[in-house]
Design a protein around this motif. Structure first.
Motif, PDB file in Angstrom:
ATOM      1  N   PRO A 135      29.513  39.707  34.638  1.00  0.00           N
ATOM      2  CA  PRO A 135      29.316  39.509  36.090  1.00  0.00           C
ATOM      3  C   PRO A 135      27.841  39.447  36.485  1.00  0.00           C
ATOM      4  CG  PRO A 135      30.970  41.201  35.676  1.00  0.00           C
ATOM      5  CD  PRO A 135      30.308  40.918  34.368  1.00  0.00           C
ATOM      6  N   TYR A 136      27.024  40.259  35.829  1.00  0.00           N
ATOM      7  CA  TYR A 136      25.601  40.288  36.145  1.00  0.00           C
ATOM      8  C   TYR A 136      24.939  38.964  35.757  1.00  0.00           C
ATOM      9  CZ  TYR A 136      26.515  45.312  36.392  1.00  0.00           C
ATOM     10  OH  TYR A 136      27.027  46.539  36.715  1.00  0.00           O
ATOM     11  N   LEU A 137      25.234  38.484  34.548  1.00  0.00           N
ATOM     12  CA  LEU A 137      24.611  37.254  34.061  1.00  0.00           C
ATOM     13  C   LEU A 137      25.023  36.054  34.908  1.00  0.00           C
ATOM     14  CD1 LEU A 137      25.032  37.818  30.213  1.00  0.00           C
ATOM     15  CD2 LEU A 137      22.917  38.002  31.545  1.00  0.00           C
TER      16      LEU A 137
ATOM     17  N   HIS B 219      28.494  38.238  23.965  1.00  0.00           N
ATOM     18  CA  HIS B 219      29.244  38.247  25.225  1.00  0.00           C
ATOM     19  C   HIS B 219      29.509  36.808  25.676  1.00  0.00           C
ATOM     20  CE1 HIS B 219      28.552  42.562  25.653  1.00  0.00           C
ATOM     21  NE2 HIS B 219      27.299  42.336  25.328  1.00  0.00           N
ATOM     22  N   PRO B 220      30.298  36.062  24.918  1.00  0.00           N
ATOM     23  CA  PRO B 220      30.505  34.644  25.248  1.00  0.00           C
ATOM     24  C   PRO B 220      31.156  34.459  26.611  1.00  0.00           C
ATOM     25  CG  PRO B 220      32.108  35.395  23.617  1.00  0.00           C
ATOM     26  CD  PRO B 220      31.100  36.499  23.765  1.00  0.00           C
ATOM     27  N   ILE B 221      30.641  33.488  27.346  1.00  0.00           N
ATOM     28  CA  ILE B 221      31.198  33.104  28.644  1.00  0.00           C
ATOM     29  C   ILE B 221      31.720  31.685  28.505  1.00  0.00           C
ATOM     30  CG2 ILE B 221      30.705  32.759  31.098  1.00  0.00           C
ATOM     31  CD1 ILE B 221      28.339  34.690  30.776  1.00  0.00           C
ATOM     32  N   SER B 222      33.011  31.503  28.693  1.00  0.00           N
ATOM     33  CA  SER B 222      33.594  30.180  28.491  1.00  0.00           C
ATOM     34  C   SER B 222      33.214  29.238  29.629  1.00  0.00           C
ATOM     35  CB  SER B 222      35.120  30.278  28.400  1.00  0.00           C
ATOM     36  OG  SER B 222      35.680  30.586  29.671  1.00  0.00           O
ATOM     37  N   PHE B 223      33.412  27.955  29.380  1.00  0.00           N
ATOM     38  CA  PHE B 223      33.127  26.934  30.395  1.00  0.00           C
ATOM     39  C   PHE B 223      33.887  27.233  31.680  1.00  0.00           C
ATOM     40  CE2 PHE B 223      34.089  23.038  32.635  1.00  0.00           C
ATOM     41  CZ  PHE B 223      32.909  22.317  32.603  1.00  0.00           C
TER      42      PHE B 223
ATOM     43  N   GLN C 139      24.204  47.648  28.452  1.00  0.00           N
ATOM     44  CA  GLN C 139      24.469  48.416  27.231  1.00  0.00           C
ATOM     45  C   GLN C 139      24.329  49.913  27.507  1.00  0.00           C
ATOM     46  OE1 GLN C 139      21.682  47.665  24.065  1.00  0.00           O
ATOM     47  NE2 GLN C 139      22.993  48.551  22.502  1.00  0.00           N
ATOM     48  N   ARG C 140      23.313  50.277  28.283  1.00  0.00           N
ATOM     49  CA  ARG C 140      23.097  51.686  28.620  1.00  0.00           C
ATOM     50  C   ARG C 140      24.249  52.240  29.463  1.00  0.00           C
ATOM     51  NH1 ARG C 140      18.968  54.383  25.837  1.00  0.00           N
ATOM     52  NH2 ARG C 140      17.153  53.019  25.638  1.00  0.00           N
ATOM     53  N   LEU C 141      24.768  51.402  30.360  1.00  0.00           N
ATOM     54  CA  LEU C 141      25.829  51.851  31.259  1.00  0.00           C
ATOM     55  C   LEU C 141      27.223  51.620  30.682  1.00  0.00           C
ATOM     56  CD1 LEU C 141      24.431  50.581  34.683  1.00  0.00           C
ATOM     57  CD2 LEU C 141      24.442  52.929  33.826  1.00  0.00           C
ATOM     58  N   ALA C 142      27.293  50.987  29.507  1.00  0.00           N
ATOM     59  CA  ALA C 142      28.573  50.692  28.846  1.00  0.00           C
ATOM     60  C   ALA C 142      29.481  49.845  29.738  1.00  0.00           C
ATOM     61  CB  ALA C 142      29.281  51.990  28.433  1.00  0.00           C
ATOM     62  N   VAL C 143      28.896  48.801  30.354  1.00  0.00           N
ATOM     63  CA  VAL C 143      29.674  47.882  31.189  1.00  0.00           C
ATOM     64  C   VAL C 143      29.468  46.463  30.673  1.00  0.00           C
ATOM     65  CG1 VAL C 143      29.556  49.334  33.237  1.00  0.00           C
ATOM     66  CG2 VAL C 143      27.772  47.616  32.854  1.00  0.00           C
ATOM     67  N   THR C 144      30.395  45.574  30.997  1.00  0.00           N
ATOM     68  CA  THR C 144      30.260  44.188  30.579  1.00  0.00           C
ATOM     69  C   THR C 144      29.135  43.508  31.358  1.00  0.00           C
ATOM     70  OG1 THR C 144      31.342  42.020  30.490  1.00  0.00           O
ATOM     71  CG2 THR C 144      32.078  43.532  32.215  1.00  0.00           C
TER      72      THR C 144
ATOM     73  N   ARG D 211      34.052  42.842  41.986  1.00  0.00           N
ATOM     74  CA  ARG D 211      34.106  44.269  42.299  1.00  0.00           C
ATOM     75  C   ARG D 211      35.014  45.042  41.347  1.00  0.00           C
ATOM     76  NH1 ARG D 211      37.295  41.685  46.007  1.00  0.00           N
ATOM     77  NH2 ARG D 211      39.367  42.554  46.460  1.00  0.00           N
ATOM     78  N   ARG D 212      36.073  44.415  40.833  1.00  0.00           N
ATOM     79  CA  ARG D 212      36.977  45.109  39.921  1.00  0.00           C
ATOM     80  C   ARG D 212      36.356  45.334  38.545  1.00  0.00           C
ATOM     81  NH1 ARG D 212      42.807  42.115  41.202  1.00  0.00           N
ATOM     82  NH2 ARG D 212      42.928  42.740  43.414  1.00  0.00           N
ATOM     83  N   GLN D 213      35.306  44.581  38.235  1.00  0.00           N
ATOM     84  CA  GLN D 213      34.648  44.736  36.933  1.00  0.00           C
ATOM     85  C   GLN D 213      33.433  45.655  37.004  1.00  0.00           C
ATOM     86  OE1 GLN D 213      34.115  40.898  34.830  1.00  0.00           O
ATOM     87  NE2 GLN D 213      35.289  39.951  36.482  1.00  0.00           N
ATOM     88  N   LEU D 214      33.058  46.081  38.211  1.00  0.00           N
ATOM     89  CA  LEU D 214      31.873  46.915  38.389  1.00  0.00           C
ATOM     90  C   LEU D 214      32.271  48.378  38.509  1.00  0.00           C
ATOM     91  CD1 LEU D 214      29.988  44.632  40.953  1.00  0.00           C
ATOM     92  CD2 LEU D 214      29.693  44.717  38.474  1.00  0.00           C
ATOM     93  N   HIS D 215      32.515  48.994  37.376  1.00  0.00           N
ATOM     94  CA  HIS D 215      32.991  50.377  37.350  1.00  0.00           C
ATOM     95  C   HIS D 215      31.808  51.344  37.293  1.00  0.00           C
ATOM     96  CE1 HIS D 215      37.025  48.872  36.785  1.00  0.00           C
ATOM     97  NE2 HIS D 215      36.651  48.200  35.711  1.00  0.00           N
ATOM     98  N   TYR D 216      31.862  52.347  38.153  1.00  0.00           N
ATOM     99  CA  TYR D 216      30.803  53.364  38.182  1.00  0.00           C
ATOM    100  C   TYR D 216      31.224  54.555  37.343  1.00  0.00           C
ATOM    101  CZ  TYR D 216      27.694  57.012  39.953  1.00  0.00           C
ATOM    102  OH  TYR D 216      26.782  58.039  40.047  1.00  0.00           O
ATOM    103  N   ASP D 217      30.394  54.892  36.363  1.00  0.00           N
ATOM    104  CA  ASP D 217      30.668  56.024  35.479  1.00  0.00           C
ATOM    105  C   ASP D 217      29.599  57.089  35.740  1.00  0.00           C
ATOM    106  OD1 ASP D 217      30.907  57.867  33.413  1.00  0.00           O
ATOM    107  OD2 ASP D 217      31.489  56.351  31.940  1.00  0.00           O
ATOM    108  N   PRO D 218      29.939  58.172  36.466  1.00  0.00           N
ATOM    109  CA  PRO D 218      28.938  59.196  36.799  1.00  0.00           C
ATOM    110  C   PRO D 218      28.257  59.789  35.569  1.00  0.00           C
ATOM    111  CG  PRO D 218      30.944  59.516  38.077  1.00  0.00           C
ATOM    112  CD  PRO D 218      31.259  58.491  37.047  1.00  0.00           C
ATOM    113  N   GLN D 219      29.018  59.962  34.493  1.00  0.00           N
ATOM    114  CA  GLN D 219      28.437  60.551  33.295  1.00  0.00           C
ATOM    115  C   GLN D 219      27.377  59.632  32.689  1.00  0.00           C
ATOM    116  OE1 GLN D 219      31.317  61.679  30.357  1.00  0.00           O
ATOM    117  NE2 GLN D 219      29.786  62.492  28.929  1.00  0.00           N
TER     118      GLN D 219
END
Length: 428
Positions: free
Chosen positions: A139-141, A396-400, A131-136, A200-208
């Protein structure tokens, strides 16, 4: 083949399809399936409520309930916000570094706590960091629950099937760590590499965003220092209870319930806050699933599968170990690995008694297959089901199939590495 056996297999298969397609809520599916199993006579009241082999596993349900209550109370202190900010700053706001750190923490914790408890503790931290980094957080879960099932393989107390194997084979904490610790370390390295390839495509780095996170002060996130101290003390006591359960005779479920009761007593928190984080739908889903699988056990379906595998070994222990590992992984991806291991453990004991030292690695084959195979599908392991419930509850639902497509890749790689390890260490 009796009509009850055919009907039970049809009910189980239909329930599995409905769970996979997510057309009907999971708890509704399993509870309906459980009711049908009772109506066709595949199981009965005594089996459902009182049988340790074919009924509801109350230890699992009450372990989940107790830890959900503990996490819900501890959350009020701001503990998870503190950990979220601290970890994000340590990784300097870089998504893949955070994912790697959380995966390693989860795996190590799962070796000393059961993997369900670990997932319940790490998920709130993950959600807050994302939530702090504004990313989904998806992938982490997913990576964390895969890591929990891998890490839990390393020790006697890391995963419920390990307790069953340890009890049946008279294997202790050190036995598991020495035999399975090295391969678990290798598998974690493989998981981190797979996570990079898959996400890797979902792990976006936002410097701000990263700069904003680095400017946060984690101490300001603590809302109640008294509750924080009490919660950490109770969590430490629960961990000690898990580690000494064989000495005290208290099951992990009893330890969790005692810890939850102690927190309730000391904090005097309102019941609405205490039970707000309890995943009632997940608990009901498990209850129904245990009844359905118990009906298959009761009718001899799982025992027949195990017996066929045992007959195929016929003294070829290396091939038998590889076959048991791979077969256990396949079956544990479809049915919960707790009743599966409970059914296969006596058969494995017979094989080990007959084969002596050459057959001893069959215990490790059963453990690796059952624990790692749980990663294959969304319902293959208890931690998977719990995590999907937490993700859905937090928007953040994750489907089967979303989970399963990553789980199958991970399972294929980890089972291949584990099979090579088992053969090289014990037979070649």
């Amino acid at each position: 083949m009796s009509w009850q056996l055919v009907a039970a297999i049809v009910v189980f298969a239909a329930a599995y399809v409905l769970i996979a397609t997510e057309k009907v809520p999971r708890a509704t599916v399993t509870l309906t399936g459980a009711a049908l199993m009772v109506l066709i006579g595949a199981t009965g009241g005594d089996d459902v409520f009182f049988s340790a082999d074919t009924g509801i596993d109350w230890n699992v349900l009450f372990l989940l309930l107790g830890m959900m209550m503990v996490v819900g109370i501890a959350r009020q202190s701001g503990m998870f916000e503190y950990l979220a900010v601290w970890s994000a700053k340590l990784a300097r706001g870089r998504p893949f570094a955070i994912l790697t750190m959380f995966a390693v923490i989860t795996a190590v914790a799962s070796a000393f706590l059961d993997n369900v408890t670990t997932v319940l503790l790490i998920a709130p931290v993950t959600l807050l960091v994302c939530q702090r980094l504004a990313v989904t957080p998806v992938p982490y879960l997913i990576t964390e629950v895969l890591a929990s099932n891998i890490g839990g393989t390393a020790t006697l107390i890391g995963d419920p099937p390990n307790l069953i194997v340890g009890s049946r084979a008279d294997l202790g904490f050190t036995d598991f760590l020495v035999a399975l610790g090295p391969i678990v370390a290798i598998l974690m390295v493989a998981l981190i590499g797979l996570a990079w390839l898959m996400f890797r495509r979902q792990l976006h780095y936002d410097p701000q965003r990263a700069t904003q996170v680095m400017a946060l002060r984690q101490r300001e996130t603590i809302r109640d220092r008294r509750l924080l101290v009490i919660s950490l003390s109770v969590l430490a006591a629960i961990l000690a209870g898990f580690l000494t359960s064989r000495v005290t005779g208290l099951s992990p479920a009893m330890v969790a319930l005692i810890g939850a009761g102690l927190l309730v007593l000391v904090t005097r928190m309102e019941p609405a806050k205490i039970f707000a984080d309890v995943e009632w739908e997940t608990l009901l889903f498990f209850a129904g699933l245990f009844v359905m699988v118990g009906a298959l056990v009761n009718l001899g379906v799982i025992k027949a599968l195990g017996g066929a595998a045992a007959g195929a070994i016929d003294g070829h222990w290396a091939a038998g170990a590889a076959g048991l590992l791979i077969g256990s992984a396949v079956l544990s991806g479809v049915i919960d690995n707790i009743p599966y291991v409970a059914t296969l453990a006596p058969l494995t004991q017979d094989l080990v008694d007959a084969g002596g030292a050459a057959a001893q690695p069959l215990w490790w084959a059963l453990t690796l297959g059952a624990d790692l195979g749980g990663n294959a599908t969304a319902i293959g392991a208890s931690a998977n089901v719990v995590l999907l419930g937490v993700a859905r509850r937090n928007g953040h639902p994750i489907s089967f199939w979303q989970f399963t497509k990553y789980g199958l890749i991970t399972t294929a790689v980890t089972i291949a590495l584990s099979t090579a390890y088992l053969l090289l260490r014990y037979y070649l």
